[in-house]
Design an enzyme around this catalytic site. Structure first.
Site, PDB file in Angstrom:
ATOM      1  CG  ASP A 127     -52.449 -22.637  54.801  1.00 10.14           C
ATOM      2  OD1 ASP A 127     -53.675 -22.535  55.017  1.00 10.14           O
ATOM      3  OD2 ASP A 127     -51.797 -21.794  54.151  1.00 10.14           O
ATOM      4  CG  ASN A 172     -57.677 -18.902  61.137  1.00 11.13           C
ATOM      5  OD1 ASN A 172     -57.046 -19.877  61.550  1.00 11.13           O
ATOM      6  ND2 ASN A 172     -57.306 -18.271  60.031  1.00 11.13           N
TER       7      ASN A 172
HETATM    8  C1  IPE Z   1     -52.541 -20.283  59.402  1.00  9.94           C
HETATM    9  O1  IPE Z   1     -53.195 -20.418  58.192  1.00  9.94           O
HETATM   10  C2  IPE Z   1     -53.432 -20.749  60.518  1.00  9.94           C
HETATM   11  C3  IPE Z   1     -53.719 -22.182  60.548  1.00  9.94           C
HETATM   12  C4  IPE Z   1     -53.199 -23.106  59.778  1.00  9.94           C
HETATM   13  C5  IPE Z   1     -54.649 -22.581  61.553  1.00  9.94           C
HETATM   14  P1  IPE Z   1     -53.938 -19.185  57.503  1.00  9.94           P
HETATM   15  O2  IPE Z   1     -54.485 -19.695  56.228  1.00  9.94           O
HETATM   16  O3  IPE Z   1     -54.904 -18.572  58.456  1.00  9.94           O
HETATM   17  O4  IPE Z   1     -52.747 -18.165  57.282  1.00  9.94           O
HETATM   18  P2  IPE Z   1     -52.590 -16.963  56.251  1.00  9.94           P
HETATM   19  O5  IPE Z   1     -53.812 -16.106  56.360  1.00  9.94           O
HETATM   20  O6  IPE Z   1     -52.472 -17.583  54.896  1.00  9.94           O
HETATM   21  O7  IPE Z   1     -51.331 -16.285  56.666  1.00  9.94           O
HETATM   22  C1  IPE Z   2     -55.985 -24.203  57.114  1.00 14.33           C
HETATM   23  O1  IPE Z   2     -56.543 -24.237  55.857  1.00 14.33           O
HETATM   24  C2  IPE Z   2     -57.005 -24.410  58.197  1.00 14.33           C
HETATM   25  C3  IPE Z   2     -57.351 -23.176  58.931  1.00 14.33           C
HETATM   26  C4  IPE Z   2     -56.750 -22.024  58.809  1.00 14.33           C
HETATM   27  C5  IPE Z   2     -58.439 -23.264  59.864  1.00 14.33           C
HETATM   28  P1  IPE Z   2     -57.161 -22.938  55.198  1.00 14.33           P
HETATM   29  O2  IPE Z   2     -58.607 -22.883  55.539  1.00 14.33           O
HETATM   30  O3  IPE Z   2     -56.387 -21.728  55.525  1.00 14.33           O
HETATM   31  O4  IPE Z   2     -57.000 -23.308  53.670  1.00 14.33           O
HETATM   32  P2  IPE Z   2     -56.600 -22.334  52.494  1.00 14.33           P
HETATM   33  O5  IPE Z   2     -55.309 -21.692  52.848  1.00 14.33           O
HETATM   34  O6  IPE Z   2     -57.716 -21.320  52.366  1.00 14.33           O
HETATM   35  O7  IPE Z   2     -56.502 -23.236  51.312  1.00 14.33           O
HETATM   36 MG    MG Z   3     -54.817 -20.797  54.644  1.00 10.51          MG
END
Ligand code: IPE
Ligand code: IPE
Ligand code: MG
Length: 267
Positions: free
Chosen positions: A30, A78
Site C-alpha cells: 500500500d 479496487n
Molecule cells: C489494499 O489497499 C489493496 C491492495 C494493496 C491491493 P487499499 O488501498 O485498496 O486498501 P484500503 O482502501 O486503504 O483499505
Molecule cells: C496500493 O497503493 C496499490 C493498489 C491498491 C492497487 P494505493 O493505490 O492504495 O496507494 P494509496 O493508499 O492511495 O497511497
Molecule cells: Mg491504498
C-alpha cells in the site's frame, strides 16, 4: 550454576533459537498513490514505481529463503477506483507478467495469480496463463500475485467446492481455497502492510488466522531489502503460541555448576 532466562524482545542476549524464516510471507503493498501525489505526479506513476519495488522484494524474499510470497496487487474493491487508474493498473500487470516470467524462470520462481479471472481482460488472462505455464517448474519459491482478490469471496468460492452434507474441517477449506485458485496452503506466517494503514482490507482472511502482523509507514515504492530484513528480524523474535502457552525456555549455561531446571511457567 546460573540459569539465564530471557524473554523474546529482551535484545541480543536471547537464548531462544532463531526462528526459521516464515514459510509464507504475505504483503499488502500500500502507498503507491500517496507516493506519487506527494511528488505532484499522477497516481499511475506511483503504481509504476511500485512495480519496481515488487521486483526488489521478490528477489530479496527468494534470497532470504521464503517459500511462498503472496502479494496483494489489486483487490476486488479496487474496481471502485476511477476507470483510468484501473486501466493503468491492468496494463501494468500485463506488462509485468510478460516481462517478469523469464526472470522468474531464471530464479526458480513459480508464479501464480490468485483471485477472480472472469472480470479481467482477455489479454491479461492470456498473459497470466502464459506466465504460469512458463514458470510452472520453479522450485525455489512460489510467488502468488493476488489480482481481483477478496478474502471473503475466496472463502465463498472454496465452500462451493466442498462436498454437500459433510461438515468440512479447517484443512478441507484450506485445500479448497487452493483448488479454487484463490489462496490455500501454507497458512500465512507473516503478514506485512506498508503505507501506514493498520487494516487487513479483505486479504487472505482464512490463511492469516495466526499470522504475525507487521505494519510499516513506508510507502510501497520506497520499500527495499532492509525493510524486509527488519520485518524478518522482528518475526524471528515473535513467540507464536497458537492459543497455547509459551514454550519451555531454552537453558543457557552462563556459569559452571551444571544445569538446573526452571519451572516452565514460573511467574
Ligand atoms: C489494499 O489497499 C489493496 C491492495 C494493496 C491491493 P487499499 O488501498 O485498496 O486498501 P484500503 O482502501 O486503504 O483499505
Ligand atoms: C496500493 O497503493 C496499490 C493498489 C491498491 C492497487 P494505493 O493505490 O492504495 O496507494 P494509496 O493508499 O492511495 O497511497
Ligand atoms: Mg491504498
Amino acid at each position: 550454576m546460573r540459569i539465564e532466562r530471557t524473554r523474546p524482545g529482551d535484545g541480543a542476549k536471547r537464548p531462544y533459537p532463531s526462528v526459521a524464516p516464515p514459510r509464507h510471507l504475505a504483503v499488502i503493498m500500500d502507498g503507491n498513490g500517496r507516493w506519487a501525489t506527494r511528488r505532484g505526479l499522477p497516481r499511475a506513476v506511483g503504481h509504476r514505481e511500485g512495480a519496481k519495488a515488487v521486483r526488489r522484494i521478490v528477489e530479496s524474499a527468494r534470497r532470504r529463503g521464503i517459500g511462498t510470497l503472496t502479494l496483494f496487487a489489486f483487490s476486488a474493491d479496487n474496481w471502485k477506483r476511477p476507470e483510468a487508474e484501473v486501466a493503468a493498473l491492468m496494463n501494468l500487470f500485463e506488462r509485468y507478467l510478460a516481462g517478469e516470467a523469464r526472470r522468474c524462470v531464471a530464479n526458480g520462481i513459480r508464479l501464480r495469480v490468485i483471485g477472480r479471472r472472469d472480470r479481467l481482460g482477455p489479454a491479461l488472462v492470456a498473459a497470466i496463463t502464459a506466465a504460469e505455464a512458463l514458470t510452472a517448474d520453479g522450485e525455489a519459491m512460489e510467488l502468488r500475485i493476488a489480482v481481483d482478490y477478496s478474502g471473503r469471496d475466496a472463502i465463498l468460492t472454496a465452500v462451493a467446492l466442498l462436498p454437500c452434507g459433510i461438515p468440512p474441517t479447517r484443512q478441507d477449506l484450506l485445500a479448497a481455497l487452493g483448488r479454487a485458485g484463490c489462496g490455500g496452503p501454507p497458512e500465512v506466517d507473516l503478514l506485512l502492510r506498508t503505507g501506514g494503514e493498520h487494516r487487513i482490507s479483505d486479504f487472505l482472511l482464512w490463511e492469516s488466522a495466526y499470522a504475525e502482523v507487521w505494519f510499516s509507514d513506508r510507502l510501497w515504492p520506497d520499500v527495499a531489502d532492509p525493510d524486509l530484513a527488519e520485518a524478518l528480524d522482528w518475526f524471528s523474535r515473535r513467540e507464536r503460541r497458537f492459543g497455547g502457552l509459551p514454550p519451555t525456555p531454552a537453558v543457557s549455561l552462563v556459569a559452571s555448576g551444571g544445569p538446573r531446571e526452571e519451572p516452565v511457567h514460573a511467574a
